[in-house]
Write a protein that holds these residues in place. Structure first.
Motif, PDB file in Angstrom:
ATOM      1  N   ALA A  62       0.830  -1.208   0.000  1.00 55.53           N
ATOM      2  CA  ALA A  62       0.000   0.000   0.000  1.00 55.53           C
ATOM      3  C   ALA A  62       0.862   1.255   0.000  1.00 55.53           C
ATOM      4  N   PHE A  63       2.019   1.200   0.680  1.00 51.95           N
ATOM      5  CA  PHE A  63       2.932   2.341   0.747  1.00 51.95           C
ATOM      6  C   PHE A  63       4.277   1.897   0.167  1.00 51.95           C
ATOM      7  N   PRO A  64       4.555   2.183  -1.085  1.00 50.50           N
ATOM      8  CA  PRO A  64       5.860   1.777  -1.650  1.00 50.50           C
ATOM      9  C   PRO A  64       6.998   2.259  -0.759  1.00 50.50           C
ATOM     10  N   VAL A  65       7.896   1.370  -0.418  1.00 48.94           N
ATOM     11  CA  VAL A  65       8.920   1.677   0.573  1.00 48.94           C
ATOM     12  C   VAL A  65       9.843   2.801   0.105  1.00 48.94           C
ATOM     13  N   GLU A  66      10.059   2.896  -1.184  1.00 48.63           N
ATOM     14  CA  GLU A  66      10.990   3.916  -1.677  1.00 48.63           C
ATOM     15  C   GLU A  66      10.403   5.327  -1.624  1.00 48.63           C
ATOM     16  N   SER A  67       9.096   5.452  -1.427  1.00 42.46           N
ATOM     17  CA  SER A  67       8.477   6.784  -1.413  1.00 42.46           C
ATOM     18  C   SER A  67       7.936   7.177  -0.048  1.00 42.46           C
ATOM     19  N   ARG A  68       8.202   6.366   0.993  1.00 45.51           N
ATOM     20  CA  ARG A  68       7.622   6.693   2.305  1.00 45.51           C
ATOM     21  C   ARG A  68       8.256   7.930   2.928  1.00 45.51           C
ATOM     22  N   TRP A  69       9.589   7.993   2.943  1.00 42.68           N
ATOM     23  CA  TRP A  69      10.263   9.052   3.694  1.00 42.68           C
ATOM     24  C   TRP A  69      11.078   9.953   2.767  1.00 42.68           C
ATOM     25  N   LEU A  70      10.441  10.354   1.670  1.00 41.73           N
ATOM     26  CA  LEU A  70      11.130  11.244   0.731  1.00 41.73           C
ATOM     27  C   LEU A  70      11.503  12.566   1.392  1.00 41.73           C
ATOM     28  N   GLY A  71      10.682  13.041   2.317  1.00 40.71           N
ATOM     29  CA  GLY A  71      10.977  14.304   2.994  1.00 40.71           C
ATOM     30  C   GLY A  71      12.218  14.241   3.849  1.00 40.71           C
ATOM     31  N   VAL A  72      12.614  13.033   4.266  1.00 42.36           N
ATOM     32  CA  VAL A  72      13.856  12.869   5.026  1.00 42.36           C
ATOM     33  C   VAL A  72      15.044  12.819   4.079  1.00 42.36           C
ATOM     34  N   TYR A  73      14.889  12.100   2.968  1.00 40.00           N
ATOM     35  CA  TYR A  73      16.002  11.953   2.031  1.00 40.00           C
ATOM     36  C   TYR A  73      16.249  13.227   1.217  1.00 40.00           C
ATOM     37  N   ARG A  74      15.173  13.954   0.872  1.00 36.29           N
ATOM     38  CA  ARG A  74      15.312  15.039  -0.104  1.00 36.29           C
ATOM     39  C   ARG A  74      16.238  16.163   0.349  1.00 36.29           C
ATOM     40  N   PRO A  75      16.183  16.633   1.626  1.00 36.08           N
ATOM     41  CA  PRO A  75      17.142  17.683   2.015  1.00 36.08           C
ATOM     42  C   PRO A  75      18.589  17.265   1.815  1.00 36.08           C
ATOM     43  N   PHE A  76      18.867  15.997   2.088  1.00 36.80           N
ATOM     44  CA  PHE A  76      20.234  15.519   1.882  1.00 36.80           C
ATOM     45  C   PHE A  76      20.569  15.485   0.398  1.00 36.80           C
ATOM     46  N   GLN A  77      19.632  15.013  -0.409  1.00 41.34           N
ATOM     47  CA  GLN A  77      19.879  14.946  -1.847  1.00 41.34           C
ATOM     48  C   GLN A  77      20.091  16.345  -2.425  1.00 41.34           C
ATOM     49  N   ASP A  78      19.288  17.316  -1.980  1.00 41.68           N
ATOM     50  CA  ASP A  78      19.457  18.690  -2.455  1.00 41.68           C
ATOM     51  C   ASP A  78      20.811  19.254  -2.028  1.00 41.68           C
ATOM     52  N   PHE A  79      21.226  18.921  -0.817  1.00 39.01           N
ATOM     53  CA  PHE A  79      22.516  19.379  -0.302  1.00 39.01           C
ATOM     54  C   PHE A  79      23.655  18.836  -1.156  1.00 39.01           C
ATOM     55  N   VAL A  80      23.570  17.566  -1.526  1.00 42.97           N
ATOM     56  CA  VAL A  80      24.615  16.960  -2.355  1.00 42.97           C
ATOM     57  C   VAL A  80      24.590  17.547  -3.767  1.00 42.97           C
ATOM     58  N   LEU A  81      23.400  17.732  -4.324  1.00 43.84           N
ATOM     59  CA  LEU A  81      23.299  18.300  -5.666  1.00 43.84           C
ATOM     60  C   LEU A  81      23.859  19.717  -5.712  1.00 43.84           C
ATOM     61  N   ALA A  82      23.744  20.452  -4.588  1.00 42.07           N
ATOM     62  CA  ALA A  82      24.287  21.811  -4.523  1.00 42.07           C
ATOM     63  C   ALA A  82      25.791  21.830  -4.338  1.00 42.07           C
ATOM     64  N   GLY A  83      26.407  20.653  -4.179  1.00 42.96           N
ATOM     65  CA  GLY A  83      27.853  20.591  -4.002  1.00 42.96           C
ATOM     66  C   GLY A  83      28.307  20.650  -2.568  1.00 42.96           C
ATOM     67  N   CYS A  84      27.406  20.373  -1.618  1.00 46.52           N
ATOM     68  CA  CYS A  84      27.723  20.353  -0.182  1.00 46.52           C
ATOM     69  C   CYS A  84      28.328  21.672   0.286  1.00 46.52           C
ATOM     70  N   PRO A  85      27.684  22.809   0.031  1.00 48.82           N
ATOM     71  CA  PRO A  85      28.262  24.086   0.489  1.00 48.82           C
ATOM     72  C   PRO A  85      28.246  24.179   2.005  1.00 48.82           C
ATOM     73  N   GLY A  86      29.323  24.731   2.572  1.00 49.75           N
ATOM     74  CA  GLY A  86      29.435  24.826   4.025  1.00 49.75           C
ATOM     75  C   GLY A  86      28.346  25.662   4.653  1.00 49.75           C
ATOM     76  N   GLU A  87      27.868  26.728   3.930  1.00 46.70           N
ATOM     77  CA  GLU A  87      26.865  27.601   4.530  1.00 46.70           C
ATOM     78  C   GLU A  87      25.514  26.925   4.673  1.00 46.70           C
ATOM     79  N   LEU A  88      25.278  25.812   3.945  1.00 43.86           N
ATOM     80  CA  LEU A  88      24.013  25.087   4.063  1.00 43.86           C
ATOM     81  C   LEU A  88      24.128  23.883   4.990  1.00 43.86           C
ATOM     82  N   GLN A  89      25.318  23.651   5.534  1.00 49.04           N
ATOM     83  CA  GLN A  89      25.527  22.443   6.329  1.00 49.04           C
ATOM     84  C   GLN A  89      24.662  22.451   7.588  1.00 49.04           C
ATOM     85  N   GLU A  90      24.605  23.599   8.268  1.00 50.65           N
ATOM     86  CA  GLU A  90      23.824  23.628   9.496  1.00 50.65           C
ATOM     87  C   GLU A  90      22.330  23.525   9.213  1.00 50.65           C
ATOM     88  N   ALA A  91      21.883  24.140   8.120  1.00 49.48           N
ATOM     89  CA  ALA A  91      20.474  24.022   7.757  1.00 49.48           C
ATOM     90  C   ALA A  91      20.089  22.572   7.499  1.00 49.48           C
TER      91      ALA A  91
END
Length: 973
Positions: free
Chosen positions: A608-637
């Protein structure tokens, strides 16, 4: 001594050219001391007595300035007296008293302070025309003395009013004294060599007295200009601008300049403010918050202030240069908080004003900052850096700013209607709005910890009500535009139930599962917070209802119940007042009781809940951080911070504090993390690095793991500890391992890119990726979820393990030899006598104890002292158990012997029965589910299958009621 004779002494200097420099300095100081005494007696004291107790504010101000002038004159007299005494001691005892003992040479700081105070006091009197006012109040006395004043002011040739002569008498002796000190000090220097100990002192004294001459001349000019300005202004403007605190530096009537967009009639530059006069309006700008930039052409320059951007245009480039230079110098002076010395623009600081400053300012223009006071760092007229913003209504923002907007970490307090209660937002901000991770405490009612976007809760977050709330709850899941939306879990303590499923616009919407405190579980489709259409209900005794429900989740309409006994009831269901649940249908009692293992099939949420789409809100900030090149100013956010423990909201610094994971003084940590990542690439070193990273809350991987642990606990602890959720949890753990491995790979690519290396391509083969995940990441991740996960396995296999325990109890009644016989172990394999075994087997045969080393080895799989939850290590322990069995048999046979399955299985069954491992079924199934796919159909798989066969044989066939009838247990014991 009369006034006339006193003034004669003031303006007559002794001849000093025919004696030594030190004697000449002594005569000069002696004469100046006498002049100061006469000034005090014949000028200052009479001035103070003009109106000793004035009633109007103007008179009170004049009296205060005269009193200040009198005090500074007394300090100057005292300093001169000490200087004279030091010269006298030097001349009387030249051998024992060095030049460094002279006050004139050794007290530079005090000389500077006393002279500056006197000059400041005198010029303040000039600015507000103190001498004119006191002369008017005692006109008859000063008119009589005016001719004497003009007669005895030698060296001055002018005719003027009494107030002008009073001013000359108060400053001219000091000017002449400074002027004559310099040549005498130069003569003194000429008597010394550069190697003399007092050489530097004399040089410093020469420079100081020369600088004091320059400073006095500048201050007199500025005071005169400020006084003259008052004659050209209306009375209210004069009272506002011509004050002791102001000194006029430049007037647009002298060097014309026009200001736009404010069409100012006149531009005035003071030592602390820039003033634009526009009719009756006065626009005043604090110079500490004025930035000067070149204009678009050679006649223009720009002035930036917190609320205005002005363009000042002169008639020519020379006029522009004069104005721009003077404004810049005045800004530097205002920022230092004291006058430049010796003249404006000649201070120790650079002539260009600093771009960054720290000043307090209250905004006046309409807008969100109206009447708010900002105190902190500025840049180009905008709050930029660390600062505090306070509104009159009690709102308060403390944190980082960028170009006038909240940007970076900040704490925002908003007062509530109730006293001493605030909404407190500890968040990251982007261009004035909350963005990234934050902790918000809404009064004393609710707390939100999670992510924001554009000022709204967006992404993953946890909303928790206060324990004393009327309806306590906790929501853990996804948000969209400040509303619960997507996959989330909400626990309602009042109703004793937990909802796991999909949300939309703050309502349960889509597939969902409800777990209740009574052990009843529902699964179905929700719409507008209510279940609609068909669904299923699982009771605590594993009875299963499939059909439709009423709005309060009561079976209603067509449905089917499958009882735990295997009976089925199919028909129509309903409920009513006083009738309870009723049905009309067909009961089928022909079905056999279900196998306990069938409970594994009754898993809720799977599919009923595909496992890969359950916690996208947890994974996405990390994915966005990596796509941005891991800038230091976004590390604390990304990593967030820890708030203090919950307490009554108070507006104090202790409450506003929080423990931040990445303070700005560690801004380079991300670079260090990426550098370290490249050092550990080999499997063994990589596993060590990943273990360290996952344990660290300051590492992105560790932060991601902790957030996933939070979601896991929110789902599967408390009410969520339900056996029907085991499948949901098991596939979730595996997905987390896959996501963490992908996160590591993302960080690695960024690290390689920063070093200019080619990115490392990942295999497209799914099996290879799964082997990496199960071989490296899953064993490191599993301990973080093991407690909750194993609890679900225990609950799911509780009935099987109970039957297994009963079988183990029955088998424990057998002695070893009888049990070996009962299990059909060939007698030639029995260890019937005491043997000398290997060291790792210990003395395993004492009396009737057989295969003790294998038993102890098997017990290490899940005994209370076990330090591992890694399925691979447990499978290795099972392999070692089998090797110990073979080693014991080989010792009995006196030769190396490999046991076939027909011989190994009964011996392993014996070892399992004697190991007495609790919850063996739960452990076997967890190992099976989490086992590395690489071991499928291999040796480990074979041995786990053998162990599973032994377990099933015990709980199915070794219970008392299934023992062969010819065995008498009492006789066997």
């Amino acid at each position: 001594m009369g006034l006339a004779s006193g003034l004669a002494l003031i303006c007559t200097y002794p001849e000093v050219t025919m004696c030594s420099p030190e004697e000449a300095l002594l005569k000069l100081e002696d004469a100046f001391l006498a002049k100061l005494a006469l000034i005090n007696t014949h000028i200052l004291q009479p001035l103070l007595l003009v109106d000793p107790e004035p009633s109007e504010p103007r008179g009170q101000e004049c009296l205060q300035l005269l009193q200040q002038l009198h005090r500074s004159s007394q300090q100057l007299w005292q300093l001169t007296k000490q200087s004279l005494q030091s010269l006298q001691r030097r001349l009387c005892q030249p051998r024992t008293t060095g030049l460094e003992s002279l006050v004139l040479l050794g007290s530079a700081d005090r000389i500077l302070q006393v002279h500056l105070e006197y000059i400041e006091s005198y010029t303040s009197c000039v600015v507000v025309q103190v001498f004119q006012q006191v002369a008017k109040r005692n006109r008859e006395y000063w008119q009589i003395q005016s001719r004497l004043l003009q007669k005895h002011l030698s060296g001055v040739s002018f005719e003027g009013p009494v107030d002008a002569l009073l001013g000359q008498a108060l400053h001219q002796p000091l000017a002449q004294h400074l002027q004559q000190c310099v040549p005498l000090l130069l003569r003194l220097r000429g008597t010394l060599g550069e190697s003399h100990p007092a050489w530097e002192l004399v040089m410093n004294a020469i420079t100081l007295h020369g600088n004091l001459q320059s400073f006095l001349g500048q201050e007199l000019d500025q005071a005169a200009a400020t006084q003259a300005l008052g004659h050209s202004l209306r009375n209210h403007l004069k009272d506002m601008l011509c004050t002791p605190a102001h000194r006029l530096l430049q007037d647009s009537q002298d060097i014309p300049v026009r200001a736009t967009p404010l069409q100012a009639e006149r531009v005035l530059l003071f030592d602390d403010t820039l003033v634009l006069l526009q009719g009756p309006s006065v626009h005043s700008f604090d110079l500490r918050l004025v930035w000067v930039h070149p204009g678009q052409d050679r006649c223009t320059f720009c002035v930036l202030t917190p609320e205005e951007e002005l363009s000042l245009r002169a008639r020519d480039s020379l006029g522009r240069a004069v104005w721009q230079r003077k404004v810049s110098q005045a800004v530097c002076q205002a920022l230092r908080g004291k006058k430049d010395f010796p003249v404006l623009g000649a201070g120790l600081a650079p002539s260009e004003p600093p771009a960054c400053r720290s000043v307090a300012y209250t905004f006046c223009a309409e807008g969100r900052l109206c009447r708010a006071t900002y105190e902190g760092e500025w840049r180009s007229g905008k709050p930029h850096g660390k600062g505090t913003l306070k509104w009159p209504d009690g709102r308060n923002h403390v944190g980082n700013f960028r170009w006038g907007l909240e940007h970076g970490f900040g704490i925002y307090l908003v007062p509530k209607a109730t006293e001493d209660t605030f909404d407190c937002y500890k968040c990251h901000w982007e261009e004035g709005r909350m963005s990234g991770y934050g902790i918000c405490e809404y009064g004393s009612v609710e707390v939100y910890k999670g992510y924001f976007q554009a000022g709204l809760r967006h992404g993953f977050g946890v909303l928790d009500s206060a324990p004393q709330a009327a309806r306590p709850f906790r929501y853990t899941g996804h948000w969209e535009k400040d509303q619960r939306s997507g996959y989330g879990i909400q626990e309602d303590s009042n109703r004793g139930e937990r909802y796991i499923g999909m949300w939309q616009t703050d309502q349960r919407h889509g597939p969902g599962v409800v777990v209740t405190q009574a052990g009843v579980c529902y699964q179905g489709t929700f719409q507008a917070d209510k279940m609609v259409g068909p669904g299923i209900l699982l009771s605590e005794d594993d009875s299963l209802y499939e059909g439709t429900f009423s709005r309060d989740l009561t079976p209603e309409g067509k449905g089917k119940i499958t009882f735990s006994t295997g009976f089925t009831l199919e028909g129509s269901f309903g409920s009513g007042t006083g009738r309870g649940l009723y049905t009309q249908g067909v009961l089928d009692t022909a079905a056999l009781p279900p196998d306990p293992s069938s409970t594994r099939k009754r898993q809720l949420g799977v599919g009923a809940f595909p496992v890969e789409s359950r916690w996208l809100g947890v994974y996405r900030p990390f994915q966005d951080f990596v796509l941005a090149g891991c800038p230091g100013e976004l590390q604390e956010a990304l990593l967030g911070f820890h708030a203090q423990s919950r307490r009554e909201l108070r507006r104090d610094q202790h409450y506003l504090s929080c423990v931040r994971n990445c303070p700005e003084d560690e801004a380079g940590r991300m670079e260090d993390i990426l550098d370290e990542l490249l050092w550990y690439r080999e499997p063994a070193a990589l596993q060590q690095y990943l273990r360290k990273a996952l344990r660290s809350a300051r590492h992105p991987l560790g932060k991601l793991l902790r957030t996933l642990m939070l979601t896991f606990q929110a789902t599967y602890t408390g009410l969520g500890a339900n056996k029907h959720l085991q499948g949901l949890a098991q596939e979730e753990v595996k997905q987390h391992a896959r996501e963490l491995w992908a996160a590591y790979r993302g960080l690695l690519q960024v690290a390689l890119q920063r070093k200019g290396r080619a990115p490392e391509e990942e295999s497209e083969d799914t099996e290879i990726r799964d082997m990496q995940v199960h071989g490296l990441m899953l064993p490191l991740v599993l301990p973080s979820f093991y407690s909750e996960l194993f609890t679900l396995y225990l609950l799911l296999h509780e009935r099987e393990d109970a039957l297994y325990s009963q079988g183990i109890t029955n088998l424990s009644l057998f002695p070893d030899t009888k049990l070996l016989e009962f299990l059909d172990v060939h007698k030639h394999l029995w260890p019937l006598k005491d043997l000398q075994l290997t060291s790792n087997q210990r003395s395993s045969l004492v009396r009737d104890k057989c295969f003790l080393s294998a038993i102890e080895c098997l017990q290490k799989i899940i005994n209370c002292c076990s330090t591992t939850v890694d399925p691979r290590e447990k499978l290795g322990m099972l392999e070692k158990t089998c090797r110990e069995i073979e080693a014991t048999v080989s010792h009995v046979l006196g030769r190396e012997h490999k046991l076939p399955m027909d011989d190994l299985l009964p011996l392993l069954l014996y070892v399992v029965s004697r190991a007495r491992i609790q919850h063996l079924g739960a452990e076997i199934h967890l190992i099976r589910d989490m086992m590395d796919p690489v071991h499928t159909s291999g040796l480990y798989d074979f041995m786990l299958t053998a162990l599973e066969s032994c377990y099933e044989h015990i709980w199915k066939d070794m219970r008392l009621r299934r023992l062969p009838g010819h065995w008498d247990l009492r006789s066997l014991c």
